[in-house]
Scaffold this motif. Structure first.
Motif, short mmCIF file in Angstrom:
data_model
loop_
_atom_site.label_atom_id
_atom_site.label_comp_id
_atom_site.label_asym_id
_atom_site.label_seq_id
_atom_site.Cartn_x
_atom_site.Cartn_y
_atom_site.Cartn_z
N THR A 93 38.48 68.55 36.13
CA THR A 93 38.93 67.46 34.95
C THR A 93 37.72 66.81 34.49
O THR A 93 37.00 66.12 35.29
N ASP A 94 37.83 66.41 33.29
CA ASP A 94 36.89 65.83 32.63
C ASP A 94 37.09 64.10 32.71
O ASP A 94 37.98 63.74 32.16
N VAL A 95 36.53 63.40 33.58
CA VAL A 95 36.70 62.20 33.91
C VAL A 95 35.33 61.21 33.42
O VAL A 95 35.34 60.18 33.94
N GLY A 96 34.58 61.81 32.46
CA GLY A 96 33.46 61.16 31.96
C GLY A 96 33.86 59.81 31.14
O GLY A 96 33.42 58.67 31.43
N SER A 97 35.25 59.69 30.61
CA SER A 97 35.49 58.60 29.98
C SER A 97 36.01 57.78 31.02
O SER A 97 35.89 56.42 30.68
N LEU A 98 36.58 58.11 32.17
CA LEU A 98 37.16 57.13 32.99
C LEU A 98 36.14 56.63 33.80
O LEU A 98 36.21 55.41 34.04
N ARG A 99 34.77 57.35 33.93
CA ARG A 99 33.73 56.73 34.60
C ARG A 99 33.32 55.50 33.89
O ARG A 99 32.95 54.40 34.42
N VAL A 100 33.24 55.93 32.50
CA VAL A 100 32.41 54.90 31.57
C VAL A 100 33.38 53.78 31.71
O VAL A 100 33.02 52.52 31.70
N MET A 101 34.72 53.82 31.75
CA MET A 101 35.58 53.00 31.21
C MET A 101 35.67 51.80 32.67
O MET A 101 35.63 50.63 32.66
N LEU A 102 35.59 52.57 34.00
CA LEU A 102 35.76 51.76 35.21
C LEU A 102 34.33 51.00 35.27
O LEU A 102 34.38 49.85 35.78
N GLY A 103 33.36 51.51 34.84
CA GLY A 103 32.21 50.60 34.69
C GLY A 103 32.07 49.35 33.79
O GLY A 103 31.80 48.26 34.39
N HIS A 104 32.86 49.50 32.64
CA HIS A 104 33.27 48.41 31.76
C HIS A 104 34.12 47.29 32.80
O HIS A 104 34.00 45.87 32.60
N TYR A 105 35.05 47.73 33.15
CA TYR A 105 36.09 47.05 34.28
C TYR A 105 35.34 46.23 35.11
O TYR A 105 35.43 45.12 35.19
N ALA A 106 34.31 47.07 36.02
CA ALA A 106 33.76 46.27 36.92
C ALA A 106 32.78 45.05 36.33
O ALA A 106 32.46 44.00 36.90
N GLU A 107 32.02 45.42 35.08
CA GLU A 107 31.38 44.27 34.40
C GLU A 107 32.21 43.15 34.22
O GLU A 107 31.91 41.92 34.55
N ARG A 108 33.52 43.46 33.81
CA ARG A 108 34.26 42.05 33.06
C ARG A 108 34.97 41.60 34.62
O ARG A 108 35.01 40.30 34.25
N ILE A 109 35.04 42.19 35.45
CA ILE A 109 35.61 41.54 36.93
C ILE A 109 34.33 40.66 37.45
O ILE A 109 34.61 39.43 37.79
N CYS A 110 33.25 41.13 37.44
CA CYS A 110 32.01 40.27 37.73
C CYS A 110 31.84 38.94 36.91
O CYS A 110 31.50 37.94 37.60
N ILE A 111 32.00 38.97 35.65
CA ILE A 111 32.03 37.91 34.63
C ILE A 111 33.26 37.01 34.89
O ILE A 111 33.04 35.76 35.05
N GLY A 112 34.49 37.56 35.07
CA GLY A 112 35.57 36.76 34.86
C GLY A 112 35.93 36.36 36.36
O GLY A 112 36.93 35.28 36.55
N LEU A 113 35.75 36.86 37.26
CA LEU A 113 36.16 36.39 39.04
C LEU A 113 36.03 35.07 39.23
O LEU A 113 36.83 34.40 39.64
N PRO A 114 34.84 34.54 39.12
CA PRO A 114 34.70 33.09 39.65
C PRO A 114 35.55 32.04 38.83
O PRO A 114 36.14 31.09 39.58
N LEU A 115 35.97 32.31 37.46
CA LEU A 115 36.92 31.32 37.00
C LEU A 115 38.33 31.79 37.53
O LEU A 115 39.11 30.79 37.79
#
Length: 259
Positions: A93-115
């Protein structure tokens, strides 16, 4: 008999199991309004080889995440979906878009988690603590998928560990995760532990200790200084404070193996 009735009811989704599963997932996707709901449906689609649903579910999940500041929801989605990236390879199954999406989620978590971890109630901290551990596992899985966000994640954990606004339970858990990553020197670990257990609110100190020991205390054997600091803190508690923190301390120490 109930199974026969359920099968008849499910027939409205399609004449084959594959088509019915596909249409049922899409209908639930339209009705879903929360990130964890759609993440769960996407996980089901990948595990069940319903590849046709993946683009629609991914788009819905991305749209919900884009308009939300729900860091806990993103953490839950990341922890839930990171392990199933490999199913895309197994199922072709093509999960290329999911891989990119999870990378974005990880970035947002790293930014927003301390607050998200600052100045919160005990109840919310109890909900975030397992999500924090789940994200740690997810970040390691993402690294295996060539999505290396480890430095940003470690930076976020360091902010949690050192900020006075972070809930004590989460600060202690962050220190434990950093120790597990070999991202703290023994001197840094001892300093953070000494600061956390310095005279202050004993209940907060016990919650910090609970976070530190949540995954076991084997690391204390390898660093006698940390064990000595814990011992000194416990011995120095006045009787009234000791009684106040005893339930939390017992819960913290109960995670240790008997040896």
């Amino acid at each position: 008999p109930e199974n026969a009735l359920a099968l008849i009811e499910a027939g409205r989704f399609g004449n084959t199991v594959e088509r019915a599963a596909h249409n049922a997932l899409l209908e639930r996707c339209l009705a879903a309004s929360a990130i964890p709901q759609v993440a769960g449906l996407l996980e089901q689609a990948l595990r069940a080889d319903c590849g046709e649903c993946v683009p629609t579910l991914s788009a819905k999940l991305d749209a919900l995440a884009a308009g939300s500041n729900d860091v806990p929801g993103l953490m839950g989605a990341l922890a839930q979906l990171a392990p199933v990236l490999r199913y895309g390879d197994v199922r072709r199954t093509d999960v290329g878009s999911l891989r990119v999406m999870l990378g974005h989620y990880a970035e947002r978590i790293c930014i927003g988690l301390p607050l998200a971890a600052s100045n919160i109630s005990d109840e919310l901290a109890d909900q975030l603590a397992p999500l924090l551990a789940g994200c740690e596992q997810a970040m390691r899985l993402l690294a295996n998928e060539q999505i290396d966000i480890g430095e940003d994640w470690q930076r976020a954990l360091r902010v949690l560990a050192s900020s006075g606004a972070t809930h004590a339970l989460l600060a202690g858990r962050a220190v434990r995760l950093l120790i597990g990553r070999d991202a703290l020197s023994p001197e840094d670990s001892a300093q953070l532990l000494s600061q956390a257990l310095s005279p202050g609110v004993a209940a907060g100190q016990a919650r910090w200790l609970e976070g530190l020991l949540a995954e076991g205390g084997l690391f204390l054997i390898h660093d006698p200084r940390l064990l000595a600091l814990l011992d000194d803190w416990l011995r120095a508690l006045p009787a009234d404070q000791f009684e106040a923190v005893l339930p939390i301390a017992r819960r913290a120490f109960s995670s240790l193996s008997k040896p």
